[in-house]
Design a protein around this motif. Structure first.
Motif, mmCIF file in Angstrom:
data_model
loop_
_atom_site.group_PDB
_atom_site.id
_atom_site.type_symbol
_atom_site.label_atom_id
_atom_site.label_comp_id
_atom_site.label_asym_id
_atom_site.label_seq_id
_atom_site.Cartn_x
_atom_site.Cartn_y
_atom_site.Cartn_z
ATOM 1 N N ALA A 14 0.830 -1.195 0.000
ATOM 2 C CA ALA A 14 0.000 0.000 0.000
ATOM 3 C C ALA A 14 0.868 1.250 0.000
ATOM 4 O O ALA A 14 1.882 1.318 0.705
ATOM 5 C CB ALA A 14 -0.930 0.001 1.207
ATOM 6 N N GLY A 15 0.465 2.213 -0.819
ATOM 7 C CA GLY A 15 1.245 3.433 -0.960
ATOM 8 C C GLY A 15 2.225 3.387 -2.119
ATOM 9 O O GLY A 15 2.787 4.426 -2.490
ATOM 10 N N GLY A 16 2.425 2.214 -2.667
ATOM 11 C CA GLY A 16 3.369 2.060 -3.758
ATOM 12 C C GLY A 16 2.775 2.418 -5.107
ATOM 13 O O GLY A 16 1.632 2.876 -5.208
ATOM 14 N N SER A 17 3.570 2.184 -6.145
ATOM 15 C CA SER A 17 3.182 2.551 -7.502
ATOM 16 C C SER A 17 3.431 1.404 -8.473
ATOM 17 O O SER A 17 4.328 0.582 -8.263
ATOM 18 C CB SER A 17 3.979 3.771 -7.978
ATOM 19 O OG SER A 17 3.735 4.906 -7.158
ATOM 20 N N VAL A 64 -10.305 6.543 -8.319
ATOM 21 C CA VAL A 64 -8.890 6.617 -8.675
ATOM 22 C C VAL A 64 -8.433 8.018 -9.019
ATOM 23 O O VAL A 64 -7.244 8.243 -9.257
ATOM 24 C CB VAL A 64 -8.549 5.656 -9.840
ATOM 25 C CG1 VAL A 64 -9.017 4.240 -9.523
ATOM 26 C CG2 VAL A 64 -9.122 6.144 -11.155
ATOM 27 N N LYS A 65 -9.354 8.960 -9.065
ATOM 28 C CA LYS A 65 -8.983 10.339 -9.402
ATOM 29 C C LYS A 65 -7.928 10.861 -8.441
ATOM 30 O O LYS A 65 -8.022 10.682 -7.231
ATOM 31 C CB LYS A 65 -10.217 11.239 -9.356
ATOM 32 C CG LYS A 65 -11.129 11.107 -10.550
ATOM 33 C CD LYS A 65 -12.324 12.042 -10.443
ATOM 34 C CE LYS A 65 -13.247 11.881 -11.643
ATOM 35 N NZ LYS A 65 -14.462 12.725 -11.514
ATOM 36 N N LYS A 87 -3.883 1.340 -3.035
ATOM 37 C CA LYS A 87 -4.583 0.890 -1.837
ATOM 38 C C LYS A 87 -4.949 -0.590 -1.993
ATOM 39 O O LYS A 87 -5.090 -1.072 -3.128
ATOM 40 C CB LYS A 87 -5.866 1.694 -1.641
ATOM 41 C CG LYS A 87 -5.666 3.192 -1.577
ATOM 42 C CD LYS A 87 -7.004 3.902 -1.505
ATOM 43 C CE LYS A 87 -6.836 5.422 -1.452
ATOM 44 N NZ LYS A 87 -8.143 6.121 -1.384
ATOM 45 N N PRO A 88 -5.145 -1.288 -0.891
ATOM 46 C CA PRO A 88 -5.563 -2.698 -1.006
ATOM 47 C C PRO A 88 -6.828 -2.870 -1.842
ATOM 48 O O PRO A 88 -6.963 -3.868 -2.549
ATOM 49 C CB PRO A 88 -5.781 -3.105 0.452
ATOM 50 C CG PRO A 88 -4.832 -2.245 1.218
ATOM 51 C CD PRO A 88 -4.845 -0.925 0.500
ATOM 52 N N GLU A 89 -7.718 -1.913 -1.803
ATOM 53 C CA GLU A 89 -8.946 -2.020 -2.593
ATOM 54 C C GLU A 89 -8.726 -1.843 -4.089
ATOM 55 O O GLU A 89 -9.656 -2.032 -4.879
ATOM 56 C CB GLU A 89 -10.001 -1.016 -2.105
ATOM 57 C CG GLU A 89 -9.505 0.413 -1.970
ATOM 58 C CD GLU A 89 -9.089 0.750 -0.554
ATOM 59 O OE1 GLU A 89 -8.403 -0.077 0.106
ATOM 60 O OE2 GLU A 89 -9.441 1.868 -0.103
ATOM 61 N N ASP A 90 -7.512 -1.505 -4.491
ATOM 62 C CA ASP A 90 -7.173 -1.467 -5.918
ATOM 63 C C ASP A 90 -6.818 -2.850 -6.450
ATOM 64 O O ASP A 90 -6.629 -3.021 -7.660
ATOM 65 C CB ASP A 90 -5.988 -0.520 -6.171
ATOM 66 C CG ASP A 90 -6.321 0.928 -5.872
ATOM 67 O OD1 ASP A 90 -5.465 1.615 -5.278
ATOM 68 O OD2 ASP A 90 -7.427 1.374 -6.245
#
Length: 121
Positions: A14-17, A64-65, A87-90
């Motif tokens: 989480a927080g990554g790209s 996602v905006k 986020k985990p929900e992604d």
């Protein structure tokens, strides 16, 4: 017939790209609506971001905006999805999709094979 080949999925905290790529082939001299959809287990497929390769502003899902950016390289017939602050929900299978003309709605005619994105907390 348009062929779509995705790449760039993977696992991240989480927080990554991550950056997804979608290369289109099998057509010439036409503009497409191209974009990304995702489907998580037990959920419906949802539009994430789409862009008209002939120009104009992209469209993003509210979720996602500000975090995701869709872009294009017309010389390479490739569309990218830069995903930041994940986020985990992604977490979902992400699909590249395309159709001819403007991005009037979410109906797409061509689909890639999908690439998995997993975000751990």
């Amino acid at each position: 017939q348009v062929q779509l080949v995705e790449s760039g999925g993977g696992s991240v905290q989480a927080g990554g790209s991550l950056r997804l790529s979608c290369a289109a082939s099998g057509y010439t001299y036409s503009s497409l609506c191209m974009g990304w959809f995702r489907q998580a287990p037990g959920k419906e497929r949802e539009e994430v971001a789409v862009i008209y390769t002939g120009g104009g502003p992209p469209r993003y899902a509210d979720s996602v905006k500000g975090r995701f950016t869709i872009s294009q390289d017309n010389a390479k017939n490739t569309v990218y999805l830069q995903m930041n602050s994940l986020k985990p929900e992604d977490t979902a299978m992400y699909y590249c999709a395309a159709t001819w003309g403007f991005c009037a709605n979410s109906r797409m005619d061509y689909w890639g094979q999908g690439t998995q994105v997993t975000v751990s907390s």
